[in-house]
Design a protein around this motif. Structure first.
Motif, mmCIF file in Angstrom:
data_model
loop_
_atom_site.group_PDB
_atom_site.id
_atom_site.type_symbol
_atom_site.label_atom_id
_atom_site.label_comp_id
_atom_site.label_asym_id
_atom_site.label_seq_id
_atom_site.Cartn_x
_atom_site.Cartn_y
_atom_site.Cartn_z
ATOM 1 N N LYS A 113 7.191 -9.082 -25.248
ATOM 2 C CA LYS A 113 6.557 -8.266 -24.194
ATOM 3 C C LYS A 113 6.411 -6.807 -24.612
ATOM 4 C CE LYS A 113 9.662 -9.346 -21.152
ATOM 5 N NZ LYS A 113 10.323 -10.320 -22.026
ATOM 6 N N THR A 114 7.539 -6.209 -25.021
ATOM 7 C CA THR A 114 7.512 -4.778 -25.320
ATOM 8 C C THR A 114 6.558 -4.487 -26.484
ATOM 9 O OG1 THR A 114 9.781 -4.706 -24.529
ATOM 10 C CG2 THR A 114 8.979 -2.779 -25.725
ATOM 11 N N THR A 115 6.657 -5.319 -27.515
ATOM 12 C CA THR A 115 5.738 -5.163 -28.647
ATOM 13 C C THR A 115 4.290 -5.291 -28.173
ATOM 14 O OG1 THR A 115 7.413 -6.341 -29.933
ATOM 15 C CG2 THR A 115 5.295 -5.993 -30.993
ATOM 16 N N CYS A 137 10.579 -1.480 -17.026
ATOM 17 C CA CYS A 137 11.441 -1.849 -15.907
ATOM 18 C C CYS A 137 12.602 -2.697 -16.405
ATOM 19 C CB CYS A 137 10.656 -2.621 -14.859
ATOM 20 S SG CYS A 137 9.381 -1.632 -14.084
ATOM 21 N N ASP A 138 12.820 -2.694 -17.700
ATOM 22 C CA ASP A 138 13.928 -3.476 -18.255
ATOM 23 C C ASP A 138 15.197 -2.631 -18.223
ATOM 24 O OD1 ASP A 138 15.673 -5.080 -19.576
ATOM 25 O OD2 ASP A 138 14.350 -5.502 -21.285
ATOM 26 N N VAL A 139 15.908 -2.730 -17.101
ATOM 27 C CA VAL A 139 17.090 -1.864 -16.911
ATOM 28 C C VAL A 139 18.376 -2.553 -17.371
ATOM 29 C CG1 VAL A 139 16.088 -0.577 -15.002
ATOM 30 C CG2 VAL A 139 17.306 -2.698 -14.533
ATOM 31 N N TYR A 140 18.243 -3.750 -17.900
ATOM 32 C CA TYR A 140 19.459 -4.501 -18.247
ATOM 33 C C TYR A 140 19.930 -4.270 -19.670
ATOM 34 C CZ TYR A 140 17.714 -6.597 -14.065
ATOM 35 O OH TYR A 140 17.231 -6.756 -12.802
ATOM 36 N N ARG A 141 18.966 -4.014 -20.547
ATOM 37 C CA ARG A 141 19.355 -3.775 -21.934
ATOM 38 C C ARG A 141 19.084 -2.312 -22.247
ATOM 39 N NH1 ARG A 141 16.542 -7.655 -25.823
ATOM 40 N NH2 ARG A 141 14.740 -7.107 -24.555
ATOM 41 N N PRO A 142 20.136 -1.565 -22.552
ATOM 42 C CA PRO A 142 19.997 -0.123 -22.744
ATOM 43 C C PRO A 142 18.930 0.234 -23.786
ATOM 44 C CG PRO A 142 22.302 -0.814 -22.924
ATOM 45 C CD PRO A 142 21.496 -2.049 -22.766
ATOM 46 N N GLU A 146 14.318 2.590 -24.617
ATOM 47 C CA GLU A 146 14.117 3.396 -25.826
ATOM 48 C C GLU A 146 13.092 2.759 -26.765
ATOM 49 O OE1 GLU A 146 17.572 4.519 -28.371
ATOM 50 O OE2 GLU A 146 18.428 4.848 -26.362
ATOM 51 N N GLN A 147 13.194 1.441 -26.888
ATOM 52 C CA GLN A 147 12.259 0.711 -27.757
ATOM 53 C C GLN A 147 10.816 0.985 -27.316
ATOM 54 O OE1 GLN A 147 12.455 -3.532 -27.255
ATOM 55 N NE2 GLN A 147 11.026 -3.958 -28.940
ATOM 56 N N LEU A 148 10.596 0.957 -26.008
ATOM 57 C CA LEU A 148 9.246 1.205 -25.508
ATOM 58 C C LEU A 148 8.832 2.654 -25.769
ATOM 59 C CD1 LEU A 148 6.785 -0.004 -24.080
ATOM 60 C CD2 LEU A 148 7.705 0.902 -21.938
ATOM 61 N N ILE A 189 3.004 -2.142 -17.343
ATOM 62 C CA ILE A 189 4.396 -2.214 -16.910
ATOM 63 C C ILE A 189 5.143 -3.295 -17.681
ATOM 64 C CG2 ILE A 189 5.925 -2.599 -14.932
ATOM 65 C CD1 ILE A 189 3.745 -1.526 -13.131
ATOM 66 N N ASP A 190 6.147 -2.865 -18.432
ATOM 67 C CA ASP A 190 6.980 -3.773 -19.213
ATOM 68 C C ASP A 190 8.146 -4.217 -18.326
ATOM 69 O OD1 ASP A 190 7.982 -5.177 -21.344
ATOM 70 O OD2 ASP A 190 8.828 -3.432 -22.378
ATOM 71 N N THR A 191 8.542 -5.457 -18.443
ATOM 72 C CA THR A 191 9.618 -5.953 -17.578
ATOM 73 C C THR A 191 10.725 -6.615 -18.393
ATOM 74 O OG1 THR A 191 8.581 -8.118 -17.301
ATOM 75 C CG2 THR A 191 7.950 -6.404 -15.732
HETATM 76 MG MG MG Z 1 11.352 -5.909 -24.094
#
Ligand code: MG
Ligand code: GDP
Length: 461
Positions: A113-115, A137-142, A146-148, A189-191
């Motif tokens: 997704k993020t890629t 909106c990916d609040v689960y993996r710190p 940052e990756q996005l 919007i990334d999730t």
């Molecule tokens: Mg991702």
């Protein structure tokens, strides 16, 4: 891509090409083989059944049996059916909406997704969109946010910050407001995803969907998961009004089951395929071209598009102008061409799209890789400007010097000079069309895959 399927179907269908007439018997045999090939490619069973049934029906018609080239006719039927199961024509994004047009990404963890957010940003810019914003909106993996952020910077998209202690729905609402304020054309919007479909994830993505009312809801799925990809797509499709699918990691997928199953199982079009980790490794999904690739007939159209997209248009135009003015194509230009090819993400990826090349064994493909380009460039770098301009002066002692300087052998230098001469001839023929025309010429020059790998053709590979 799709190597296994191409190989299997290729064998079955080649057997047919030589056959004078088709009988009920050999149609039956062929279809049994086709069925096996599809099952091995991990195509979903209902899709296989349907496929085989359709082809059988069409093939047993009078016209086919009486056709002068029944083998070819059957191949065409298989081709058309492949195109049909994958959805006929390319469906692109429909972003006709009051800006910002919102794209919501959904899918399992690790699906890409993020890629794909980054790849889409780049693609949209290439389509003429100027202002793209992205938010995570990916609040689960710190590391996810940052990756996005890093990717956004790479593709020149506006990154709207978010933090792990915020609620996904709040983030999305706030991002939408911010995007409106800053006159963003497209907000992506990334999730967050999970490893498996679970209720919590589905609830969250449903809420997000409600909160931002996206024009495109894209399901991102890893094609290596084969028919599971189709099943996951089905689950998401039941929870969300998906508008399309991005099939990632097609570059590593030798089977093709996902590409063939998703449309039939979900009724939703595959809009893009991801073909590598790099941010420009995204292609519009064209069922007809993929079918053609699967049947080993190449995909020259996508190749031309890729080249048009990735080639440095300014440099290509400059070269074209130079040649039009009657100036010679020299080794400096040759080097520039090779740098551009290296930019295009490697020759291996391009080879897959040339007719007949999809079937080349991997060791041959790897032989003609970027290392070879690197070596050619090193050789040219060891030449003086005069030599680059007048390669004819490169004789015995100069050749030895150049070989020593570039850590190669005299025969490598000879090979390069030969390739250069061929390229120069070709450039003359095309009267300065530059890279674009050269590539187009490539399609026309090698029908049925007559291009000898490893040099000897008009190309530096
Ligand atoms: Mg991702
Ligand atoms: P997410 O968890 O869905 O956001 O997935 P990511 O975007 O973080 O991608 C997971 C991994 O898959 C990363 O290592 C990506 O580089 C890789 N990846 C994504 N798309 C592709 C693709 O089209 N081809 C290949 N080879 N790798 C990909």
């Amino acid at each position: 891509m799709f190597d296994n399927l191409t190989e299997r179907l290729g064998k079955v269908l080649t057997n047919l090409r030589g056959q004078g007439r088709l009988s009920e018997e050999n149609i039956k045999d062929t279809m049994r083989e086709v069925r096996m090939a599809l099952l091995e490619a991990d195509v979903a069973l209902p899709v296989v059944r349907d496929f085989v049934e359709q082809v059988k029906q069409k093939a047993s018609g009078e016209a086919v049996m009486k056709s002068l080239t029944p083998g070819q006719t059957l191949i065409k039927i298989v081709n058309d059916e492949l195109v049909k199961v994958m959805g006929e024509a390319n469906e692109s994004l429909d972003l006709a909406a009051q800006p910002p047009a919102v794209i919501l990404m959904a899918g399992l963890q690790g699906s890409g997704k993020t890629t794909s957010v980054a790849k889409l940003s780049l693609w949209l810019q290439q389509q003429g969109k100027k202002k793209i914003s992205v938010v995570s909106c990916d609040v689960y993996r710190p590391a996810a946010i940052e990756q996005l952020q890093t990717l956004a910077k790479e593709v020149n998209a506006e990154f709207i910050p978010s933090a792990g202690d915020q609620k996904p729905v709040d983030i999305a609402r706030r991002a939408l407001n911010e995007a409106k304020r800053s006159f963003t054309e497209v907000l992506i919007i990334d999730t967050a995803g999970r490893l498996h479909v679970d209720e919590q994830m589905m609830d969250e993505i449903k809420q997000l969907h409600q909160a931002v009312d996206p024009v495109e809801t894209l399901f991102v799925v890893d094609s290596m998961t084969g028919q599971d990809a189709a099943n996951t797509a089905k689950a998401f499709n039941e929870a969300l009004p998906l508008t399309g699918v991005i099939l990632t990691k097609a570059d590593g997928d030798a089977r093709g089951g996902a590409a063939l199953s998703i449309r039939q199982i979900t009724g939703k079009p595959i809009k893009f395929i991801g073909v590598g980790e790099k941010i420009d490794a995204l292609e519009a999904f064209h069922p007809d071209r993929i079918a053609s690739r699967i049947l080993g007939m190449g995909d020259v159209l996508s190749l031309v598009e890729e080249v048009t997209r990735k080639v440095d248009q300014d440099k290509a135009a400059k070269l074209a102008k130079k040649l039009q003015k009657g100036k010679r194509f020299n080794l400096e230009d040759f080097k520039e061409q090779m740098l551009q090819m290296a930019n295009m993400g490697g020759i291996g990826g391009l080879l897959d799209k040339l007719p007949g090349m999809g079937n080349l064994p991997d060791h041959v493909k790897n032989q003609v890789n970027d290392k070879e380009i690197g070596r050619l460039i090193a050789i040219i770098n060891s030449m003086t400007p005069h030599e680059r301009d007048f390669p004819a002066v490169i004789k015995g002692s100069r050749k030895r010097r150049i070989a020593n300087g570039s850590g190669t052998q005299v025969q490598d230098v000879n090979k390069l000079l030969k390739q250069f001469t061929q390229m120069q001839k070709m450039m003359k023929k095309m009267k300065g069309g530059g890279m674009k025309k050269m590539m187009r010429g490539m399609g026309g020059n090698f029908p049925g895959g007559g291009m000898p790998p490893g040099g000897g053709g008009g190309f530096p590979f």
